[in-house]
Write a protein that holds these residues in place. Structure first.
Motif, PDB file in Angstrom:
ATOM      1  N   GLU A   8       0.828  -1.212   0.000  1.00 60.76           N
ATOM      2  CA  GLU A   8       0.000   0.000   0.000  1.00 60.76           C
ATOM      3  C   GLU A   8       0.860   1.258   0.000  1.00 60.76           C
ATOM      4  OE1 GLU A   8      -3.264   2.114  -0.528  1.00 60.76           O
ATOM      5  OE2 GLU A   8      -3.116  -0.087  -0.530  1.00 60.76           O
ATOM      6  N   ALA A   9       1.998   1.228   0.708  1.00 64.13           N
ATOM      7  CA  ALA A   9       2.863   2.421   0.745  1.00 64.13           C
ATOM      8  C   ALA A   9       3.387   2.743  -0.652  1.00 64.13           C
ATOM      9  CB  ALA A   9       4.015   2.189   1.715  1.00 64.13           C
ATOM     10  N   GLU A  10       3.795   1.722  -1.384  1.00 64.02           N
ATOM     11  CA  GLU A  10       4.289   1.951  -2.728  1.00 64.02           C
ATOM     12  C   GLU A  10       3.161   2.416  -3.649  1.00 64.02           C
ATOM     13  OE1 GLU A  10       7.137   2.183  -5.750  1.00 64.02           O
ATOM     14  OE2 GLU A  10       7.342   1.952  -3.570  1.00 64.02           O
ATOM     15  N   ARG A  11       1.966   1.862  -3.478  1.00 67.59           N
ATOM     16  CA  ARG A  11       0.828   2.316  -4.286  1.00 67.59           C
ATOM     17  C   ARG A  11       0.541   3.806  -4.038  1.00 67.59           C
ATOM     18  NH1 ARG A  11      -2.750  -1.586  -6.334  1.00 67.59           N
ATOM     19  NH2 ARG A  11      -2.108  -3.756  -5.916  1.00 67.59           N
ATOM     20  N   LYS A  12       0.623   4.218  -2.776  1.00 61.88           N
ATOM     21  CA  LYS A  12       0.370   5.621  -2.448  1.00 61.88           C
ATOM     22  C   LYS A  12       1.403   6.530  -3.105  1.00 61.88           C
ATOM     23  CE  LYS A  12      -0.192   8.740   1.484  1.00 61.88           C
ATOM     24  NZ  LYS A  12      -0.179   8.868   2.968  1.00 61.88           N
ATOM     25  N   ARG A  13       2.657   6.129  -3.057  1.00 59.34           N
ATOM     26  CA  ARG A  13       3.700   6.947  -3.675  1.00 59.34           C
ATOM     27  C   ARG A  13       3.510   7.036  -5.186  1.00 59.34           C
ATOM     28  NH1 ARG A  13       7.982   7.211  -6.355  1.00 59.34           N
ATOM     29  NH2 ARG A  13       7.845   5.028  -6.997  1.00 59.34           N
ATOM     30  N   ILE A  14       3.093   5.926  -5.819  1.00 59.51           N
ATOM     31  CA  ILE A  14       2.868   5.929  -7.270  1.00 59.51           C
ATOM     32  C   ILE A  14       1.711   6.860  -7.623  1.00 59.51           C
ATOM     33  CG2 ILE A  14       2.110   4.475  -9.196  1.00 59.51           C
ATOM     34  CD1 ILE A  14       3.678   2.181  -7.923  1.00 59.51           C
ATOM     35  N   ARG A  15       0.628   6.825  -6.815  1.00 62.91           N
ATOM     36  CA  ARG A  15      -0.517   7.713  -7.092  1.00 62.91           C
ATOM     37  C   ARG A  15      -0.124   9.174  -6.922  1.00 62.91           C
ATOM     38  NH1 ARG A  15      -3.409   3.578  -4.337  1.00 62.91           N
ATOM     39  NH2 ARG A  15      -3.239   4.761  -2.384  1.00 62.91           N
ATOM     40  N   GLU A  16       0.672   9.491  -5.901  1.00 56.60           N
ATOM     41  CA  GLU A  16       1.065  10.887  -5.681  1.00 56.60           C
ATOM     42  C   GLU A  16       1.947  11.394  -6.806  1.00 56.60           C
ATOM     43  OE1 GLU A  16       2.972  10.851  -1.930  1.00 56.60           O
ATOM     44  OE2 GLU A  16       1.104  10.789  -0.755  1.00 56.60           O
ATOM     45  N   ALA A  17       2.806  10.523  -7.385  1.00 58.53           N
ATOM     46  CA  ALA A  17       3.672  10.939  -8.492  1.00 58.53           C
ATOM     47  C   ALA A  17       2.976  10.857  -9.836  1.00 58.53           C
ATOM     48  CB  ALA A  17       4.931  10.069  -8.518  1.00 58.53           C
TER      49      ALA A  17
END
Length: 625
Positions: free
Chosen positions: A226-235
């Motif tokens: 989930e942390a990586e998914r959040k970073r991908i969505r923010e970028a």
């Protein structure tokens, strides 16, 4: 009620043979299919590896074609001027047009320039509806990376165009901004689809970036936390992509075998190989269908195995039938023979007496044969005793040589003592001791002649063998005026064998040479040593009359001699000694003389070779009085 008759032993064995044949056919068919399947997979892996290398090279070439473009554009002075405050509108328009021309010529999707705040100030698509002019891309990782390190790259989904691509960024001089080139892989994906190849590219996280199947784009090889998914969505890397797992399921048969699903057709087995793309953190994956090839090879393997087993089983059946028929014929022949013997016994009763008489004659012949064998053994013993006597005479001749040398050394020592040369006298006394030990060795050899040699092999220094041999024969050479050229070998040269017996061989060869050159004009004898990594050769050469060619092949035979008083055992014994030590003894003779060559196995030098080298003194002849 009908009762089935019990199976006979013959029927039971026949049923077992049939069942064993069927089991062998089934087993061979299964094994043949498995072996063929493995061969097919090996061929597929080899072919898929070659295809994988070509795909990586093609993708790498496409990326390298665009990699130098940002660097060249960053050095353009006009681009550096348009990122300055309040640029000339005509200059900006001209740069937009030139960027459009460059993008069309190089195949780039879009080229654009951003200021230090991340806002686009020039773009190749400035005249299109989805122009990048005025767009803020400061949130993109490639912008922040290039501003920090000078260059950056990122694969992401375009926020305006909605098309995925690979962004290559380069910082302008004096950090005035960033120039970006976007590469799209539509042509490569189309080529993959045209060639019906299942190919896809993943980043370091396992997310699919480029794929021959568009439905696989932005899916993942493994679960994304989930942390990586959040970073991908923010970028805003992949828009609203759900990053679902790819429909690939591991096959328990091998690590590189998978089952591919996610389509209307059933899951199909495939060979999955991957390789890194140089210069990036990406990996290129290929999926090669294996069902058709494996099934075809498996079927062929089973057919071949079944045919082979059937032929073998048929051959075995033929062999068993032949043996059965042979046993039948032998039984019939035995019956006929018994009948014939019975009739013969009835008709030859009168021959019984003659048969008993014949048996008595046979017994008498056996006793005569036993007596003949006993006489033969006694004759052989007598021959050995005669040979022992001749060898004892030869040993007496051998002992006479060191005794004469001891007498000469003793006379020499007395004169040296009277002259006060004590050190030289002591050295002669040491030589007398060595010659005495040699006499003891010769007598021990005479004692052991009647029994088999020990065959002892140990490292022996060649210098000790030559030195001991010269002590025996040098006095005779000096008295006869014969030039004896026999330098001592290097102390580190050693051979494998029995030292005293090898010394006996060298003494015998030197004495034979002295006999050959006696009475010749300017007589000489030379002892030479040749060493290689594995063998050492010792040659004794003379300028005697040579050995006639007619008898040259007999010189090593026992009791063959050309001397009037010789026994003919010396060279035969010498060759036996050399062969027991693992070597060879041969000769070369001509009108200019004879050379005997003894070859032995080279051995490691003894540990005290260096000390012996310092203490050694050449022994070529007796010291003159």
């Amino acid at each position: 009620m009908i009762v089935a008759a019990p199976l006979s032993a013959k029927d039971y064995r026949r049923a077992l043979v049939v069942l064993a044949g069927l089991a062998a056919l089934l087993l061979s068919g299964w094994l043949g299919g498995r072996v063929a399947e493995r061969w097919a997979l090996t061929d597929l892996r080899r072919s898929a590896s070659s295809t994988l290398g070509l795909q990586v090279a093609a993708l790498r070439a496409e990326m390298q074609a665009q990699s130098s473009l940002p660097l060249a554009l960053a050095a353009d002075p006009e681009i550096a001027r348009i990122v300055a405050p309040a640029p000339d509108p005509e200059l900006v328009e001209g740069v937009n047009g030139r960027l459009a021309q460059i993008a069309e010529a190089t195949g780039a999707a879009v080229i654009y320039v951003m200021g230090t705040d991340g806002v686009t100030v020039a773009a190749s698509n400035a005249t299109s509806e989805k122009s990048f002019l005025g767009r803020d891309y400061g949130f993109r990782p490639y912008f922040r990376e290039s501003m920090a390190t000078g260059s950056g790259s990122q694969f992401a989904l375009g926020t305006v165009s909605g098309r995925p691509g690979y962004y290559l960024a380069r910082r302008l001089p004096r950090a005035a901004g960033v120039v970006v080139v976007k590469i799209e892989f539509d042509a490569i994906e189309a080529a993959w689809r045209t060639s019906r190849e299942s190919v896809f590219v993943t980043d370091a996280r396992g997310i699919v970036l480029v794929a021959s199947d568009p439905a696989w784009r932005f899916k993942a090889l493994r679960a994304i936390d989930e942390a990586e998914r959040k970073r991908i969505r923010e970028a805003l890397e992949f828009g609203e992509a759900t990053l679902l797992p790819l429909p690939l399921y591991a096959d328990l048969g091998a690590d590189d075998l998978v089952r591919v699903g996610g389509s209307a057709k059933p899951a199909w087995p495939a060979l999955m190989l991957d390789a890194p793309i140089p210069g990036t953190e990406w990996r290129l994956h290929t999926l090669t269908p294996i069902a058709a090839a494996v099934q075809r090879e498996r079927a062929q393997g089973r057919v071949i195995a079944l045919l082979t087993t059937s032929l073998a089983w048929a051959g075995l059946a033929m062999l068993m039938g032949r043996r059965r028929r042979m046993r039948t014929r032998l039984a019939e022949a035995a019956a006929r023979r018994e009948d014939l013997e019975a009739r013969v016994a009835e008709r030859t009763h009168a021959l019984s007496d003659a048969n008993r008489q014949l048996l008595g004659e046979i017994e008498e012949r056996r006793r005569a044969e036993a007596e003949r064998e006993r006489l033969g053994r006694e004759l052989a013993q007598a021959g050995r005793l005669a040979a022992l006597g001749q060898f004892a005479a030869s040993m007496a001749h051998e002992i006479n040589q060191p005794l004469a040398a001891i007498r000469s050394y003793a006379d020499n020592t007395a004169i040296l003592v009277r002259r006060g040369r004590v050190e030289d006298a002591a050295e002669n006394v040491s030589a007398i001791g060595r010659l005495t030990e040699r006499i003891g060795t010769l007598t021990r050899q005479l004692k052991g002649f009647a029994r088999r040699a020990s065959g002892r092999r140990e490292p022996v220094r060649l210098a000790d063998i030559v030195r001991g041999s010269l002590e025996v024969v040098s006095w005779r050479a000096a008295q006869a005026g014969i030039a004896l050229d026999a330098p001592l070998p290097a102390p580190d040269l050693a051979v494998l064998g029995d030292g005293p017996r090898l010394e006996q061989v060298v003494v015998n060869l030197l004495q034979n040479a002295l006999d050959a050159v006696t009475g010749r004009p300017e007589p000489w004898i030379a002892l030479r040593v040749e060493a290689s990594e594995e063998r050492i050769a010792v040659e004794v050469a003379d300028n005697g009359p040579g050995i006639p060619e007619a008898v040259r092949a007999q010189v090593f035979d026992p009791f063959f001699t050309t001397k009037s008083e010789g026994l003919g055992l010396g060279l035969a014994i010498c060759r036996g000694i050399v062969e027991e030590c693992g070597g060879t003894l041969g000769l070369h003779s001509g009108a200019d003389g004879t050379t005997f060559r003894m070859e032995l196995t080279r051995a490691p030098a003894p540990a005290d070779a260096a000390q012996d080298q310092r203490n050694a003194k050449p022994v070529g002849s007796l010291e003159a009085i």
